[in-house]
Scaffold this motif. Structure first.
Motif, PDB file in Angstrom:
ATOM      1  N   ASP A   1       0.825  -1.214   0.000  1.00 43.17           N
ATOM      2  CA  ASP A   1       0.000   0.000   0.000  1.00 43.17           C
ATOM      3  C   ASP A   1       0.855   1.257   0.000  1.00 43.17           C
ATOM      4  O   ASP A   1       0.561   2.216  -0.713  1.00 43.17           O
ATOM      5  CB  ASP A   1      -0.959  -0.006   1.200  1.00 43.17           C
ATOM      6  N   VAL A   2       1.931   1.263   0.778  1.00 38.80           N
ATOM      7  CA  VAL A   2       2.820   2.426   0.800  1.00 38.80           C
ATOM      8  C   VAL A   2       3.443   2.632  -0.580  1.00 38.80           C
ATOM      9  O   VAL A   2       3.535   3.769  -1.066  1.00 38.80           O
ATOM     10  CB  VAL A   2       3.895   2.307   1.904  1.00 38.80           C
ATOM     11  N   ALA A   3       3.827   1.556  -1.240  1.00 36.00           N
ATOM     12  CA  ALA A   3       4.389   1.666  -2.593  1.00 36.00           C
ATOM     13  C   ALA A   3       3.372   2.289  -3.549  1.00 36.00           C
ATOM     14  O   ALA A   3       3.732   3.124  -4.396  1.00 36.00           O
ATOM     15  CB  ALA A   3       4.839   0.297  -3.091  1.00 36.00           C
TER      16      ALA A   3
ATOM     17  N   GLU B   1       3.801   5.942  -5.530  1.00 33.56           N
ATOM     18  CA  GLU B   1       3.586   6.068  -6.983  1.00 33.56           C
ATOM     19  C   GLU B   1       2.553   7.157  -7.283  1.00 33.56           C
ATOM     20  O   GLU B   1       2.765   8.012  -8.142  1.00 33.56           O
ATOM     21  CB  GLU B   1       3.133   4.735  -7.555  1.00 33.56           C
ATOM     22  N   ALA B   2       1.444   7.128  -6.569  1.00 32.74           N
ATOM     23  CA  ALA B   2       0.393   8.137  -6.791  1.00 32.74           C
ATOM     24  C   ALA B   2       0.876   9.524  -6.390  1.00 32.74           C
ATOM     25  O   ALA B   2       0.504  10.525  -7.020  1.00 32.74           O
ATOM     26  CB  ALA B   2      -0.863   7.760  -6.008  1.00 32.74           C
ATOM     27  N   ALA B   3       1.715   9.597  -5.357  1.00 34.72           N
ATOM     28  CA  ALA B   3       2.194  10.892  -4.865  1.00 34.72           C
ATOM     29  C   ALA B   3       3.034  11.624  -5.902  1.00 34.72           C
ATOM     30  O   ALA B   3       3.143  12.856  -5.860  1.00 34.72           O
ATOM     31  CB  ALA B   3       2.981  10.707  -3.577  1.00 34.72           C
ATOM     32  N   GLU B   4       3.610  10.904  -6.838  1.00 35.03           N
ATOM     33  CA  GLU B   4       4.366  11.557  -7.914  1.00 35.03           C
ATOM     34  C   GLU B   4       3.452  12.453  -8.750  1.00 35.03           C
ATOM     35  O   GLU B   4       3.885  13.462  -9.288  1.00 35.03           O
ATOM     36  CB  GLU B   4       5.076  10.522  -8.782  1.00 35.03           C
TER      37      GLU B   4
ATOM     38  N   LEU C   1       6.984   8.932   3.335  1.00 36.11           N
ATOM     39  CA  LEU C   1       6.457   7.651   2.868  1.00 36.11           C
ATOM     40  C   LEU C   1       7.580   6.656   2.587  1.00 36.11           C
ATOM     41  O   LEU C   1       7.474   5.474   2.924  1.00 36.11           O
ATOM     42  CB  LEU C   1       5.628   7.844   1.591  1.00 36.11           C
ATOM     43  N   THR C   2       8.640   7.141   1.967  1.00 34.35           N
ATOM     44  CA  THR C   2       9.783   6.292   1.665  1.00 34.35           C
ATOM     45  C   THR C   2      10.406   5.755   2.957  1.00 34.35           C
ATOM     46  O   THR C   2      10.731   4.569   3.052  1.00 34.35           O
ATOM     47  CB  THR C   2      10.825   7.073   0.836  1.00 34.35           C
TER      48      THR C   2
END
Length: 142
Positions: free
Chosen positions: A71-73, A77-80, A108-109
């Protein structure tokens, strides 16, 4: 503390759901103009982030490291796509918006790394910092 965070996440998810319903394709926005494609993309992206953030919180609570990491991944991705956003409010502060976006992705990372090592204490702490980023951005730009 965890209960409060779960309630906050649930409330945010409800708010996003209400926003999505209010801004369905073809409906008019508050400005009296039809929502453009870019704004629809922003709403979809925030919906994806909210959905996965809720799932992340649940997975962390259950110590389901695989689910939480996935989910974090998805959120990273969406945060980009946030880089392409036009804030609803304070649109003249785009530089600050980009700074907050960078901090959000960094947090997040870091959360993803804590999840990889199955460090529950660090993951809980970092989840709080991610939530802080969300709240800070929404307070200024939404």
């Amino acid at each position: 503390m965890k209960t409060v965070m779960v309630i906050m996440v649930f409330a945010l998810m409800l708010m996003y759901g209400m926003t999505a319903v209010a801004h369905e394709e073809g409906e008019e926005s508050g400005s009296g103009m039809k929502m453009d494609t870019k704004m629809k993309m922003q709403h979809r992206t925030m919906g994806v982030i909210a959905e996965h953030w809720g799932e992340t919180q649940k997975a962390l609570k259950e110590k389901d490291w695989k689910e939480a990491g996935g989910d974090v991944a998805e959120i990273v991705e969406a945060a980009e796509e946030l880089k392409e956003f036009k804030p609803h409010r304070n649109a003249d502060k785009t530089k600050y918006f980009m700074k907050i976006q960078g901090v959000f992705v960094k947090r997040l990372t870091d959360l993803g790394k804590a999840i990889e090592t199955k460090d529950g204490a660090a993951a809980d702490r970092l989840a709080g910092t991610v939530q802080k980023s969300c709240n800070q951005c929404h307070a200024i730009f939404r």
